[in-house]
Design a protein around this motif. Structure first.
Motif, PDB file in Angstrom:
ATOM      1  N   CYS A  63       0.849  -1.211   0.000  1.00 18.80           N
ATOM      2  CA  CYS A  63       0.000   0.000   0.000  1.00 18.80           C
ATOM      3  C   CYS A  63       0.877   1.251   0.000  1.00 18.80           C
ATOM      4  CB  CYS A  63      -0.888   0.044   1.242  1.00 18.80           C
ATOM      5  SG  CYS A  63      -2.069  -1.288   1.329  1.00 18.80           S
ATOM      6  N   ARG A  64       1.978   1.197   0.764  1.00 21.19           N
ATOM      7  CA  ARG A  64       2.857   2.367   0.858  1.00 21.19           C
ATOM      8  C   ARG A  64       3.531   2.632  -0.484  1.00 21.19           C
ATOM      9  NH1 ARG A  64       2.663   5.869   3.682  1.00 21.19           N
ATOM     10  NH2 ARG A  64       4.788   6.190   4.380  1.00 21.19           N
ATOM     11  N   MET A  65       3.871   1.547  -1.212  1.00 22.52           N
ATOM     12  CA  MET A  65       4.499   1.721  -2.521  1.00 22.52           C
ATOM     13  C   MET A  65       3.594   2.490  -3.462  1.00 22.52           C
ATOM     14  SD  MET A  65       6.118  -2.084  -2.996  1.00 22.52           S
ATOM     15  CE  MET A  65       5.985  -2.138  -4.779  1.00 22.52           C
ATOM     16  N   ARG A  66       2.294   2.340  -3.234  1.00 21.69           N
ATOM     17  CA  ARG A  66       1.321   2.974  -4.119  1.00 21.69           C
ATOM     18  C   ARG A  66       0.667   4.193  -3.502  1.00 21.69           C
ATOM     19  NH1 ARG A  66       0.077  -0.644  -7.938  1.00 21.69           N
ATOM     20  NH2 ARG A  66       1.280  -2.509  -7.608  1.00 21.69           N
ATOM     21  N   ASN A  67       1.164   4.637  -2.363  1.00 20.66           N
ATOM     22  CA  ASN A  67       0.574   5.784  -1.661  1.00 20.66           C
ATOM     23  C   ASN A  67      -0.925   5.659  -1.454  1.00 20.66           C
ATOM     24  OD1 ASN A  67       2.998   7.070  -1.429  1.00 20.66           O
ATOM     25  ND2 ASN A  67       2.771   8.138  -3.387  1.00 20.66           N
ATOM     26  N   ILE A  68      -1.361   4.460  -1.134  1.00 23.26           N
ATOM     27  CA  ILE A  68      -2.795   4.255  -0.921  1.00 23.26           C
ATOM     28  C   ILE A  68      -3.163   4.824   0.456  1.00 23.26           C
ATOM     29  CG2 ILE A  68      -4.600   2.494  -0.622  1.00 23.26           C
ATOM     30  CD1 ILE A  68      -3.008   0.682  -2.469  1.00 23.26           C
ATOM     31  N   PRO A  69      -4.211   5.647   0.532  1.00 20.07           N
ATOM     32  CA  PRO A  69      -4.627   6.164   1.837  1.00 20.07           C
ATOM     33  C   PRO A  69      -5.059   5.018   2.757  1.00 20.07           C
ATOM     34  CG  PRO A  69      -5.688   7.380   0.059  1.00 20.07           C
ATOM     35  CD  PRO A  69      -5.009   6.198  -0.568  1.00 20.07           C
ATOM     36  N   ILE A  70      -4.605   5.088   4.007  1.00 23.81           N
ATOM     37  CA  ILE A  70      -4.838   3.992   4.954  1.00 23.81           C
ATOM     38  C   ILE A  70      -5.521   4.518   6.217  1.00 23.81           C
ATOM     39  CG2 ILE A  70      -3.661   2.337   6.504  1.00 23.81           C
ATOM     40  CD1 ILE A  70      -1.342   2.283   4.499  1.00 23.81           C
ATOM     41  N   ILE A  71      -6.549   3.803   6.673  1.00 26.34           N
ATOM     42  CA  ILE A  71      -7.096   4.035   8.018  1.00 26.34           C
ATOM     43  C   ILE A  71      -6.798   2.768   8.818  1.00 26.34           C
ATOM     44  CG2 ILE A  71      -9.183   4.411   9.402  1.00 26.34           C
ATOM     45  CD1 ILE A  71     -10.462   5.829   7.082  1.00 26.34           C
ATOM     46  N   VAL A  72      -6.351   2.935  10.074  1.00 27.78           N
ATOM     47  CA  VAL A  72      -6.037   1.773  10.912  1.00 27.78           C
ATOM     48  C   VAL A  72      -7.174   1.547  11.910  1.00 27.78           C
ATOM     49  CG1 VAL A  72      -4.397   0.806  12.581  1.00 27.78           C
ATOM     50  CG2 VAL A  72      -3.555   2.254  10.702  1.00 27.78           C
ATOM     51  N   PHE A  73      -7.603   0.299  12.042  1.00 24.37           N
ATOM     52  CA  PHE A  73      -8.608  -0.046  13.054  1.00 24.37           C
ATOM     53  C   PHE A  73      -7.979  -1.033  14.022  1.00 24.37           C
ATOM     54  CE2 PHE A  73     -12.256  -2.625  14.587  1.00 24.37           C
ATOM     55  CZ  PHE A  73     -13.017  -1.600  15.170  1.00 24.37           C
ATOM     56  N   ILE A  74      -7.853  -0.613  15.290  1.00 23.77           N
ATOM     57  CA  ILE A  74      -7.284  -1.516  16.295  1.00 23.77           C
ATOM     58  C   ILE A  74      -8.446  -2.262  16.944  1.00 23.77           C
ATOM     59  CG2 ILE A  74      -5.936  -1.693  18.413  1.00 23.77           C
ATOM     60  CD1 ILE A  74      -4.332   0.712  17.401  1.00 23.77           C
ATOM     61  N   ASN A  75      -8.437  -3.565  16.747  1.00 23.11           N
ATOM     62  CA  ASN A  75      -9.594  -4.395  17.086  1.00 23.11           C
ATOM     63  C   ASN A  75      -9.389  -5.183  18.382  1.00 23.11           C
ATOM     64  OD1 ASN A  75     -12.104  -5.580  16.620  1.00 23.11           O
ATOM     65  ND2 ASN A  75     -11.220  -7.270  15.439  1.00 23.11           N
ATOM     66  N   LYS A  76     -10.477  -5.714  18.868  1.00 26.73           N
ATOM     67  CA  LYS A  76     -10.515  -6.602  20.050  1.00 26.73           C
ATOM     68  C   LYS A  76     -10.201  -5.858  21.345  1.00 26.73           C
ATOM     69  CE  LYS A  76      -9.366 -10.628  17.214  1.00 26.73           C
ATOM     70  NZ  LYS A  76      -8.842 -11.956  17.132  1.00 26.73           N
TER      71      LYS A  76
END
Ligand code: G4P
Length: 528
Positions: free
Chosen positions: A127-140
């Protein structure tokens, strides 16, 4: 609705995670919000059970399920959301890499107890190679896990991200009280007895408000105030532009299983996630709002029913409108094709559609015309970039086990490689064929499918190869390259695209070769 507003309201994304972090559960909860499914348990997990390496039924079941869950589309507040399924099982990692060429953004799910795991690292790197926007979800968050700040540090370091928490947990595990939503400035309380309900939020515009003490208790309120102060001191302010450029990654906390923190994630997602983005082709940058249709194949799925040998090619629409029964140019074959029954996907069902828009995925019945990476247009000669091959991890010679069926075998291998099941290399020295895969499971899939779909039999022979490297000489007449080809001939092969590949038998030999031939570049992906 106008063409432009159809584009504006589309969000096409993938959820990526290490197996078991909660991707399937989160997907299901998102679909519940969209009203696309009525009850939990409707999205079947697409993971292959651990250890089921020789269970063909399991493999077949997996293939069936992943067709059904390849695209899950639903509407939420007027937004058309397309979730592209990304298999978590590492043996199917290549499939996931390719799917990432068709998403406009991703949500990364991380298990609060396990932190950043191997598969997450690999996928986020792509994803970083393609500069894809990322949202992180911390689960559990309902379970004991790592301290929130420690985990945020780990994410920054291991995934090379710049995070900004948009929500923050109040306690965790047994003491998990809920979440303060920094983005909306409210509190969502976690109550054991109404776990599965969609929670009511309590508006708290200032954390200094004494009301906070009444709601969560004095100690938790004080802790939260301190932690939020730290958050403000350590992390940058959220900025949508930076997120869209891939420079900043918002983080949410929650518990997918308890449907907790999921609405916050979804609301933020629909307001910040990118609409369909322009895409580079070898010839030019193509914008979604161009009126002529273009799209590319990012996934091919064989039909599970042996009576129907056709396959389903998944096309991401990049620009213009895709219309049923309209002739489109298959650029690689320079041939016009018409599709009478393009499928669109809605949650678990597929339907024939007359028209689809940029961001959408259509499934086209294919009798062997397509391979991954193919471009379709209204006539322009365009070739979309960005469906690279990665070096396989496993290599085996493939032999014909039934000499009377060699034609069937070659046809089968050819088509399975076009589907992207594995990679084929032909040794320069003797023309022997080598199959490279990401996981050992694929060898069984190939053997099984060759037999059941093509009536051919194969056997394998081990081959000791560490990595396949695509070779980039400074120039093909360079004496160093000429010598390299002569000395290393028995390690050289050609991939299906005709590119030269060096099959290094160990880390050591790869390093030595790189040192000996400094003018040659050795790449672990076919696009560099
Ligand atoms: P995956 O697709 O990323 O592989 O993960 P999946 O959603 O299948 O979740 C893996 C396991 O983690 C499942 O349990 C699921 O119920 C559990 N899980 C997901 N979210 C949460 C959460 O917020 N809290 C807790 N405590 N558990 C969560 P399982 O026992 O492996 O499967 P199942 O029998 O429940 O389906």
């Amino acid at each position: 609705m106008s063409f432009l507003s159809e584009i504006e309201r589309r969000r096409t994304f993938g959820i990526v995670s290490h197996p078991d972090a909660g991707k399937t559960t989160l997907t299901e909860k998102l679909l519940l919000f969209g009203g696309a499914i009525q009850e939990a348990g409707a999205v079947k997990s697409n993971k292959i059970k651990k250890g089921a390496t020789s269970d063909f039924m399991e493999i077949e079941r997996q293939r069936g399920i992943s067709v059904a869950t390849s695209v899950l589309a639903f509407e939420y507040n007027g937004i058309k959301i397309n979730i592209l399924d990304t298999p978590g099982h590492k043996d199917f990692a290549e499939d996931t890499f390719r799917t990432l060429t068709a998403v406009d953004s991703v949500i990364v799910v991380i298990d609060v107890a396990k932190g950043v795991e191997e598969q997450t690292e690999k996928l986020v790197k792509v994803c970083r190679m393609r500069n894809i926007p990322i949202i992180v979800f911390i689960n559990k968050m309902d379970r004991e896990g790592k301290d929130a700040f420690d985990l945020l540090d780990e994410i920054e370091q291991k995934l090379n991200l710049k995070v900004v928490p948009l929500s923050f947990p109040i306690g965790m595990g047994y003491d998990f009280k809920g979440i303060y939503n920094i983005w909306e400035k409210n509190i969502n309380l976690f109550t054991g007895d109404s776990k599965r309900d969609i929670e009511e939020t309590i508006k708290i515009s200032e954390v200094s408000d004494p009301e906070l003490n009444t709601i969560i208790g004095d100690t938790a309120a004080e802790n939260l105030r301190e932690e939020l102060e730290l958050v403000e001191g350590i992390y940058p302010e959220f900025n949508k532009e930076d997120y869209l450029n891939g420079d900043l990654q918002p983080v949410f906390f929650g518990s997918a299983l308890n449907n907790f923190g999921v609405r916050e994630l979804l609301d933020c997602f629909v307001s910040i996630a990118p609409k369909p983005r322009p895409k580079h082709s070898e010839e030019r940058l193509v914008k979604p709002n161009e009126d002529k249709f273009t799209g590319f194949v990012f996934k091919i799925h064989a039909n599970m029913d042996p009576n129907h040998r056709d396959r389903l090619a998944f096309i991401k629409i990049v620009s213009g409108e895709f219309k049923r029964n309209t002739p489109y140019l298959h650029v690689r074959h320079n041939k016009k094709l018409k599709f009478s029954s393009p499928n669109a996907f809605f949650a678990e069902k597929k339907e024939i559609v007359d028209i689809s828009y940029p961001g959408d995925i259509v499934g086209l019945h294919d009798t062997g015309n397509f391979k991954i990476g193919d471009t379709l247009t209204e006539g322009e000669v365009l070739n979309y970039k960005g469906v690279p091959s990665f070096s396989p991890e496993h290599f085996r010679y493939i032999n014909n086990a039934d000499p009377l069926k060699s034609k069937q075998l070659f046809k089968g291998i050819d088509q399975l490689m076009d589907e992207g099941v594995a990679q084929l290399f032909t040794l320069d020295l003797n023309g022997r064929k080598v199959i490279g895969t990401v996981g050992a499971l694929q060898y069984e899939v190939i053997q099984y499918r060759l037999e059941h779909e093509y009536g051919a039999k194969c056997s394998y022979e081990n081959l000791s190869v560490h990595k396949a490297c695509w070779i980039e000489p400074e120039n093909i007449n360079h004496p160093e390259f000429v010598e390299f080809k002569r000395v290393k001939q028995r390690y050289l092969a050609t991939d299906k695209q005709g590119q030269l590949v060096f099959l290094a038998d160990s880390v050591f030999s790869l390093q030595m070769t790189e040192q000996k031939y400094p003018s040659i570049k050795f790449h672990l992906t076919s696009e560099y």
